[in-house]
Design a protein around this motif. Structure first.
Motif, short mmCIF file in Angstrom:
data_model
loop_
_atom_site.label_atom_id
_atom_site.label_comp_id
_atom_site.label_asym_id
_atom_site.label_seq_id
_atom_site.Cartn_x
_atom_site.Cartn_y
_atom_site.Cartn_z
N TYR A 133 0.85 -1.19 0.00
CA TYR A 133 0.00 0.00 0.00
C TYR A 133 0.89 1.24 0.00
O TYR A 133 1.02 1.95 1.00
CB TYR A 133 -0.93 -0.01 1.21
CG TYR A 133 -2.11 -0.95 1.08
CD1 TYR A 133 -3.08 -0.75 0.11
CD2 TYR A 133 -2.26 -2.04 1.94
CE1 TYR A 133 -4.17 -1.61 -0.02
CE2 TYR A 133 -3.34 -2.90 1.83
CZ TYR A 133 -4.30 -2.67 0.85
OH TYR A 133 -5.38 -3.52 0.73
N THR A 134 1.50 1.51 -1.14
CA THR A 134 2.48 2.59 -1.25
C THR A 134 1.93 3.95 -0.85
O THR A 134 2.60 4.71 -0.13
CB THR A 134 3.05 2.63 -2.68
OG1 THR A 134 3.64 1.36 -2.97
CG2 THR A 134 4.10 3.72 -2.82
N PRO A 135 0.72 4.37 -1.28
CA PRO A 135 0.23 5.68 -0.87
C PRO A 135 0.13 5.84 0.65
O PRO A 135 0.38 6.93 1.18
CB PRO A 135 -1.16 5.77 -1.54
CG PRO A 135 -1.07 4.86 -2.72
CD PRO A 135 -0.20 3.72 -2.26
N ALA A 136 -0.23 4.75 1.35
CA ALA A 136 -0.33 4.84 2.81
C ALA A 136 1.04 5.01 3.44
O ALA A 136 1.21 5.76 4.41
CB ALA A 136 -1.01 3.58 3.35
N VAL A 137 2.04 4.32 2.90
CA VAL A 137 3.41 4.48 3.40
C VAL A 137 3.88 5.91 3.18
O VAL A 137 4.47 6.55 4.07
CB VAL A 137 4.36 3.48 2.70
CG1 VAL A 137 5.81 3.79 3.03
CG2 VAL A 137 4.02 2.05 3.12
N CYS A 138 3.61 6.45 2.00
CA CYS A 138 4.02 7.83 1.70
C CYS A 138 3.34 8.83 2.63
O CYS A 138 3.98 9.78 3.10
CB CYS A 138 3.69 8.16 0.25
SG CYS A 138 4.68 7.25 -0.96
#
Length: 311
Positions: A133-138
């Motif tokens: 979940y890349t957007p959440a990490v960002c």
């Protein structure tokens, strides 16, 4: 997108709308499929155990993002963000950041000095943020959260009869019976003893997870091992979502007896009987045990974050 983002506290009558949004917003199929049980566990059911707040982000009248947060039941100084979901077409437009910032204020008002992007047992959906979940990490990094731990789930394959996860336990159960050990399905009448055993033998909130597994629904259950009325171990499944296995524990004096492998596979056979073709073993500690006993493999990896709130 010209409409301003507004955030309001959600009420339980909006539960169906939250589930529908999560079904669209959770990218991984296994998460989207179980959005209903996940939201139910994190919101109405968890609220009996700890303070829970649901937040909704709107553009005009459209619900575009949701966040569920709670205060730790064991440490009132810790707040947890249990779930964040934003519609795909609304990502990278400030929705997640706005929800997280509002959640921090809400949790601070309830006494939290630190916020964790990590599971809050006994009701949790994931140990932390799945690395996919890349957007959440960002969003977490942009808001100043620091990664402090990594966790993982393992997958047990239940899709075919010869799977190691479904291997017979008959011979092992007979060997245990010869040693005076009985292995059986737990019933609601067993719950007080199971909870006391979990509290006295293991740290954490396993007693609460057991309460959600024993007698709650056909998709949840527990098996136990005992000798002369003394509990030696347990294994449970379905406490937060149907496809998840755990918790499980064996008394220190019974370690190495084979009890754990028997209890594990009895539960996995139950899960297959409900129609599942795979089970997730959540927040795994002993990787070699689950690999050897059920052929399980590490499949999901999670980053856990924390942030100290300004004084």
């Amino acid at each position: 997108m010209d409409a301003k983002i507004t955030v309001t506290e959600l009420t339980l009558d909006l539960l169906p709308a939250v589930v529908r949004l999560c079904e669209r917003a959770l990218d991984l199929p296994e998460d989207a499929t179980e959005a209903g049980p996940v939201v139910d566990a994190l919101w109405p059911r968890a609220a009996a155990n700890r303070p829970v707040v649901g937040l909704g982000a709107y553009r005009g009248a459209e619900l575009v993002g949701v966040l569920l947060c709670s205060v730790s039941s064991s440490d009132p100084g810790l707040g947890h963000v249990d779930l964040v979901a934003v519609l795909p077409e609304q990502r990278r437009q400030g929705v997640g950041r706005t929800l997280l910032a509002r959640a921090e204020r809400v949790l601070a008002e309830q006494g939290a000095a630190e916020v964790l992007l990590a599971g809050n047992p006994p009701y949790y959906a994931w140990p932390g943020i799945d690395v996919r979940y890349t957007p959440a990490v960002c969003a977490a990094l942009a808001l100043g959260y620091q990664q402090d731990r990594t966790a993982w789930n393992m997958t047990a394959d239940l899709s075919y009869d010869g799977s190691p996860a479904l291997r017979s336990t008959e011979a092992a159960e007979q060997r245990l019976a010869d040693q005076g050990v009985t292995v059986r399905r737990a019933e609601p009448v067993d719950l007080p003893a199971l909870e006391a055993f979990a509290r006295s033998t293991f740290s954490g909130t396993w007693d609460g997870e057991l309460a959600e597994s024993v007698g709650r629904s056909p998709e949840a259950g527990c098996h136990l091992a005992e000798r002369d009325g003394e509990l030696l171990g347990f294994a449970a499944y379905g406490s937060s979502r149907p496809s998840w296995f755990g918790p499980m524990g064996t008394a220190p004096a019974a370690e190495g007896s084979g009890i754990g492998g028997v209890l594990l596979r009895r539960c996995l056979r139950d899960q297959r009987a409900t129609g599942l073709d795979r089970a997730q073993i959540g927040w795994v500690g002993p990787v070699p045990f689950y690999s050897g006993s059920a052929g399980a493999r590490i499949e999901r990896v999670f980053f856990l974050y924390r942030r100290t709130l300004p004084a």
